[in-house]
Design a protein around this motif. Structure first.
Motif, mmCIF file in Angstrom:
data_model
loop_
_atom_site.group_PDB
_atom_site.id
_atom_site.type_symbol
_atom_site.label_atom_id
_atom_site.label_comp_id
_atom_site.label_asym_id
_atom_site.label_seq_id
_atom_site.Cartn_x
_atom_site.Cartn_y
_atom_site.Cartn_z
ATOM 1 N N LYS B 229 0.737 -1.405 -0.228
ATOM 2 C CA LYS B 229 -0.045 0.009 0.102
ATOM 3 C C LYS B 229 0.678 1.036 0.055
ATOM 4 O O LYS B 229 0.578 2.087 -0.646
ATOM 5 C CB LYS B 229 -0.978 -0.133 1.272
ATOM 6 C CG LYS B 229 -2.108 0.484 1.030
ATOM 7 C CD LYS B 229 -3.328 0.319 2.267
ATOM 8 C CE LYS B 229 -4.562 0.562 1.774
ATOM 9 N NZ LYS B 229 -5.470 0.291 2.900
ATOM 10 N N GLU B 232 2.482 1.984 -3.370
ATOM 11 C CA GLU B 232 1.472 2.188 -4.300
ATOM 12 C C GLU B 232 1.265 3.661 -4.267
ATOM 13 O O GLU B 232 1.148 4.371 -5.158
ATOM 14 C CB GLU B 232 0.076 1.640 -4.288
ATOM 15 C CG GLU B 232 -0.961 1.449 -5.557
ATOM 16 C CD GLU B 232 -2.174 1.078 -5.179
ATOM 17 O OE1 GLU B 232 -2.465 0.469 -4.202
ATOM 18 O OE2 GLU B 232 -2.916 1.285 -6.183
ATOM 19 N N ASN B 236 2.023 6.520 -6.916
ATOM 20 C CA ASN B 236 0.919 7.471 -7.249
ATOM 21 C C ASN B 236 1.366 9.020 -7.256
ATOM 22 O O ASN B 236 1.086 9.842 -8.197
ATOM 23 C CB ASN B 236 -0.234 7.280 -6.604
ATOM 24 C CG ASN B 236 -1.146 6.450 -7.127
ATOM 25 O OD1 ASN B 236 -1.637 6.326 -8.628
ATOM 26 N ND2 ASN B 236 -1.601 5.349 -6.386
ATOM 27 N N THR B 319 -5.722 6.705 -7.501
ATOM 28 C CA THR B 319 -6.099 5.814 -8.710
ATOM 29 C C THR B 319 -7.075 4.497 -8.314
ATOM 30 O O THR B 319 -7.546 3.896 -8.891
ATOM 31 C CB THR B 319 -4.879 4.886 -9.370
ATOM 32 O OG1 THR B 319 -4.111 4.596 -8.279
ATOM 33 C CG2 THR B 319 -4.180 6.116 -10.080
ATOM 34 N N PHE B 320 -6.805 4.479 -6.723
ATOM 35 C CA PHE B 320 -7.779 3.258 -6.486
ATOM 36 C C PHE B 320 -8.105 3.461 -5.110
ATOM 37 O O PHE B 320 -7.516 4.009 -4.243
ATOM 38 C CB PHE B 320 -6.786 1.939 -6.387
ATOM 39 C CG PHE B 320 -7.477 0.601 -6.487
ATOM 40 C CD1 PHE B 320 -7.649 -0.048 -5.255
ATOM 41 C CD2 PHE B 320 -8.269 0.282 -7.513
ATOM 42 C CE1 PHE B 320 -8.575 -1.387 -5.191
ATOM 43 C CE2 PHE B 320 -8.937 -1.055 -7.429
ATOM 44 C CZ PHE B 320 -8.886 -1.617 -6.269
#
Lengths: 107, 640
Positions: B229, B232, B236, B319-320
């Motif tokens: 996480k 990520e 980003n 993005t998520f």
């Protein structure tokens, strides 16, 4: 009562998805997951590069972590970013694992 | 020939001369058989005859009948035994015993002869004699006779144990390693204390043990979750680096040149694949985690009712989503508890309300109202958490088109409902009208029991939790349904309302007519007060524009009217200000959430007077608003 987990548990599927998203993210060149002994267990790069990255970055992360914790034992390293001319290497250590991502941010 | 005669003497058989010679010939001359001429020709039978020869020890030359004259018997008697000894050869020896007389005589003679030689020789003779007395090993037949006992064969028997398993161990002892170990020990101790307190259940232990086994089998990937996480988010951040920098640092410099107007800088855009066909029906920032916000997805379209989704985004990862909860029915409203950031109350299109706990790993809500437990019969338009009641149970309110305002209390595992108020349309001409449909409500920030309800008919009712049938006040606010009604964060008397009749109105709850009315040329989806100023608010309309007003700067017009969506047909549905950062999030009917940064002009604080310190705090805001209101009231008073 005993339930053997042979299929992916939902948490595992979630993690797999997250890793997949990272790998397919814009500019990401490669992803490596390294275990506590410095052995890469998952990678998207070729073998020799992976082994090289894993070995070198593992040592560097241990050193960085040791530095942070020596200064304050209650502190801990969250992540390490090495930005070079060509790309950026991001390392996030965990108790047992190390996640390395190489990204080209300007792409 | 001598041999042959000897042989014949002994055996005494003359007939056999021929054969004997034949045999003798044979023996002497070798193997070839040559028949002599004078050999006897014997028949086979005669040849086969066996002649036995007996060897005796008797001397054939010895007389067999020796007689001796015996004087006793005065006759000749034969000797019983005749000596059979035949002497062939005799040799007299000349050895003398050294101690015998003769040997002595000889020795003496030898000594006489040699004495004349000299005295030296006598010595040597003596020494020789002395030496001779030593035992000399005989060269010829000396044999050393050694004997040896039998040596037992040696056997080596060894045994070796298996070496104990070895492992290399190396470690460092730093200050932080020691600290870690201490912490671990502390945690274990605490756990043991807890276990000692709790009643042990054997079944649970078994279950846990088995779970432990399973976990170690699949140990690799799940533990990478947290790290993945973080990575990520980092990735980003790199990709959207410029946006992150803008978010943090960018201040529109051109605002200095624009007198009153401000702009909205688009930042991140949040979208989720699976939510594409749904529209954003609710937005809510999390009070504790200021970068986390919740998006409720569903549909306002009566004909297009299907599933919904509850999605949480963080500004750190655009993005998520962080959390995703799919729901069977479209969501229409949601609220995050102010103090417990993991409790989320959700209202659905099918009339249910549910409470989700973000800490739980399941995708199901921890509480859900059912037909039996008093769920609404019409869509729930608004939910809001309240302070914990006297039993320290969490509770929240909901308002729905079925005309009920219901309070839900979380009691252990159940959701207990209490009707607070029923909205009734005033009866005209003695005709009973059905209950009015509530479309929005808001609770007063300070006065706990006071709340406002907006209805589909366009009226706003001021109600109290104490009175279940009567309203404290009713305002004829709009011509169409009241989409949102919100109290001002600072000023206790002011609230704002918006409606599909294109207007936004600001009220003082003591006065029945609105203070301000703004016409926005399009149906207004939502309106929100800013958390940093009592005079700033923003509204979104279905034509895709965000209208920002600052009443202290311009009382009649918006200081910013900006379209924020690319496609013109997109309708904006909701807007929320971030409690800390100068950004707003806007949801539209295509499932996107756009974040925008407010330019400095939109965030103006009152100008400090020269020489005086800039007063800060809510009092300033209240004063600001009050000033505005007083300006309005005065002409009214004068008119009246």
């Amino acid at each position: 009562r005993f339930s053997a987990v042979f299929i992916f548990s939902p948490k595992q599927a979630e993690v797999e998805e997250t890793l997949k998203r990272i790998q397919t993210h814009k500019g990401v060149i490669g992803t490596i997951v390294v275990n506590a002994e410095g052995i890469p267990i998952r990678t998207t790069l070729d073998n020799s590069t992976t082994v090289q990255y894993a070995g070198l970055l593992h040592q560097l992360t241990m050193k960085a972590r040791s530095t942070v914790r020596d200064l304050d034992p209650q502190n801990d390293l969250t992540f390490l970013r090495i930005r070079s001319k060509k790309h950026e290497i991001m390392v996030a250590p965990d108790k047992e694992y190390l996640l390395i991502v190489i990204q080209n941010p300007s792409e | 020939m001598l041999l042959m005669s000897v042989w014949s003497c002994f055996f005494g058989q003359d007939e056999e001369d021929g054969t004997e010679t034949g045999e003798g010939d044979e023996w002497m001359q070798g193997k070839t058989l040559i028949k002599p001429l004078d050999q006897l020709d014997l028949t086979e039978a005669e040849l086969k005859e066996e002649f036995t020869r007996i060897l005796t020890a008797n001397n054939p030359h010895a007389p067999q009948n020796i007689v001796r004259y015996s004087f006793k018997e005065r006759s000749y008697k034969p000797i019983s035994s005749v000596d059979q000894l035949a002497v062939h050869f005799v040799l007299e020896g000349n050895l003398l015993h050294q101690d015998s007389d003769e040997a002595r005589r000889q020795r003496a003679k030898q000594g006489d002869v040699e004495e004349g030689g000299g005295e030296e020789r006598a010595d040597s003779v003596e020494s020789k004699a002395g030496k001779k007395e030593q035992k000399i090993t005989n060269q010829f037949n000396f044999s050393e006779r050694a004997s040896q006992t039998l040596n037992n064969p040696l056997r080596e028997r060894g045994c070796q144990t298996e070496p104990p398993p070895r492992a290399n161990f190396s470690a460092t002892a730093n200050q932080w390693e020691i600290y870690d170990v201490y912490l671990e020990v502390l945690q274990k101790q605490e756990k043991n204390k807890e276990k000692a307190k709790a009643v042990p259940k054997k079944d649970d232990d078994k279950g846990k043990k088995k779970m432990m086994l399973v976990e170690t089998q699949s140990d690799d990937i799940t533990k990478v979750a947290k790290v993945a996480k973080i990575i990520e988010r980092m990735v980003n951040q790199n990709t959207f680096d410029d946006i992150a920098q803008d978010f943090k640092y960018f201040e529109d410099a051109s605002d200095e040149y624009r007198e009153q107007e401000g702009t909205l800088l688009p930042l991140w855009k949040f979208q989720y694949d699976k939510a594409k066909r749904l529209s954003v029906t609710a937005l809510c920032w999390n009070e504790s985690y200021k970068d986390l916000f919740a998006v409720g997805l569903g549909s306002y379209d009566f004909t297009k009712q299907g599933r919904g989704m509850l999605v949480f985004y963080s500004l750190k990862n655009s993005t998520f989503p962080e959390y995703i909860y799919p729901t069977t029915s479209g969501i229409l409203c949601l609220d995050i508890h102010k103090h417990l950031p993991y409790l989320v109350a959700v209202g659905f299109y099918d009339g249910c309300v549910a409470v989700y706990n973000l800490k739980e790993e399941t995708l199901q809500p921890i509480y859900k109202s059912t037909a039996k437990s008093g769920k609404h019969t019409d869509p729930v338009w608004q939910v809001k958490w309240q302070k914990d009641d006297m039993d320290n149970n969490h509770n929240f309110f909901s308002v729905s088109s079925d005309g009920r305002v219901v309070s839900w209390t979380l009691v252990k595992n159940e959701l207990v409902f209490t009707d607070i108020i029923k909205l009734i349309i005033e009866i005209f001409d003695n005709v009973c009208r059905p209950a009015a449909c509530g479309t929005s409500f808001d609770f007063h920030k300070q006065i706990d029991y006071l709340f406002l309800v907006g209805t589909e008919e366009g009226k706003i009712h001021k109600c109290s939790k104490a009175y279940s049938s009567q309203f404290l006040e009713t305002y004829n606010a709009h011509n169409m349904a009241v989409d949102a009604v919100k109290w001002n964060h600072f000023h206790t008397k002011v609230f704002i309302s918006c409606s599909s009749d294109w207007t936004v109105k600001i009220w003082d709850h003591t006065i029945k007519t609105p203070m301000f009315t703004f016409d926005l040329n399009a149906s207004v989806g939502d309106v929100a007060w800013s958390p940093y100023s009592s005079t700033v608010f923003a509204a979104v309309t279905t034509d895709g524009k965000v209208h920002t007003f600052d009443l202290s700067i311009n009382k009649y017009e918006a200081i910013c009217q900006q379209p924020v969506v690319a496609k013109k047909k997109t309708k904006l549905t909701h807007i929320e200000f971030n409690p800390v950062y100068p950004i707003i999030i806007v949801g539209d009917d295509r499932g996107y959430v756009t974040s925008l940064k407010l330019s400095p002009n939109l965030r103006k604080k009152p100008k400090e007077k020269k020489g005086q310190e800039l007063p800060k705090g809510p009092e300033v805001e209240i004063a600001k608003m009050e000033k505005l209101l007083s300006l309005l009231r005065e002409p009214e008073n004068s008119n009246a």
